[in-house]
Design a protein around this motif. Structure first.
Motif, short mmCIF file in Angstrom:
data_model
loop_
_atom_site.label_atom_id
_atom_site.label_comp_id
_atom_site.label_asym_id
_atom_site.label_seq_id
_atom_site.Cartn_x
_atom_site.Cartn_y
_atom_site.Cartn_z
N LEU A 169 59.67 -47.77 16.05
CA LEU A 169 60.53 -48.85 16.53
C LEU A 169 60.62 -49.97 15.51
CD1 LEU A 169 59.23 -48.88 20.21
CD2 LEU A 169 61.49 -48.16 19.43
N THR A 173 65.11 -52.45 16.75
CA THR A 173 64.42 -52.08 15.52
C THR A 173 64.22 -53.27 14.59
OG1 THR A 173 66.53 -51.38 14.54
CG2 THR A 173 65.19 -49.69 15.61
N LEU A 198 64.04 -53.75 24.42
CA LEU A 198 63.58 -52.37 24.60
C LEU A 198 63.73 -51.94 26.05
CD1 LEU A 198 62.23 -49.86 23.38
CD2 LEU A 198 60.01 -50.88 23.94
#
Length: 253
Positions: free
Chosen positions: A243, A190, A165
């Protein structure tokens, strides 16, 4: 002219057009605007500047919620009575004021604290198990070992998720391009986020079972419960900012 309502404008603002139902919600986590007082008659903003070398801007109050940028610029800043911020530099965008519960700083703090706690657990759990074995102590029940293994795996996945991320959001413009184009790194983010959700449920179940069945000593149960709380905090942020999900699907050309 002094603005008597200067304090009412300070706080954190989020772009009004941020998605609430897709991965684009990530923009609300990293593209917020911070407004704070600058002396007795002005404001200072972070996040509005179009110049990456000068992220902060200073504004002089003109009255009635209107401000002009200091330093010779003709840019203006306006606040509506509904708590909306508008800048003449980006007239197509509006920014809504957030409550403390909606603050990106709070959410980033939860993500950071959750990740840190889970990573520590991933290190401490196997070390503790090794020490117990070397000292010849009776091993815990199989279910307790599964719970600890789940917590350790959660920490490893959390570390990998955070690293991926961070690589996506380190550049705001690149991040928005990534969300639109869907590179492989975004799919990794994800998928790792999705894996954390069932693992979190497993850690929570383990914490409940630890108290009901008396696994480990009291301090061990408390530490495991804190690990479960960290996992829940992190998973809640992943769900809020979308996410989670399968591999990112590239838009049709």
């Amino acid at each position: 002219m002094s603005d008597p309502s200067l304090d009412t404008y300070t706080g954190t603002y989020r772009p009004g057009r941020v998605s609430r139902t897709s991965l684009m919600a990530l923009e609300g986590l990293v593209a917020s605007v911070t407004v704070r007082k600058d002396g007795e008659n002005g404001l200072r903003t972070t996040g509005l500047s179009l110049d990456p070398d000068q992220p902060e801007q200073s504004w002089l109050a003109l009255g009635d919620g209107l401000f002009q940028e200091r330093g010779g610029s003709r840019a203006t800043l306006a606040f509506t009575r509904g708590g909306v911020l508008v800048s003449s530099a980006v007239p197509s965008s509006t920014y809504a004021k957030l409550t403390w519960r909606q603050s990106p700083s709070l959410h980033l703090g939860l993500l950071g604290a959750g990740t840190g706690t889970l990573v520590l657990a991933a290190i401490a759990i196997p070390v503790t198990a090794l020490v117990r074995r070397l000292r010849g102590r009776t091993p815990p029940p199989p279910a307790a070992r599964v719970a600890r293994a789940t917590a350790s795996a959660t920490g490893l996945i959390a570390a990998a998720f955070t690293a991926a991320l961070a690589a996506v959001v380190r550049d705001g413009n690149a991040m928005m391009e990534a969300v639109l184009l869907g590179p492989p790194l975004l799919s990794i983010v994800t998928m790792l986020g999705t894996a954390l959700v069932p693992l979190t449920l497993g850690v929570v179940a383990g914490a409940i079972a630890a108290w009901l069945r008396g696994w480990w000593n009291v301090s061990g149960r408390i530490l495991f419960t804190l690990t479960a709380v960290a996992a829940v905090a992190m998973a809640s942020m992943l769900l809020q900012y979308h996410l989670v999900g399968g591999p990112f699907v590239w838009p049709a050309k």
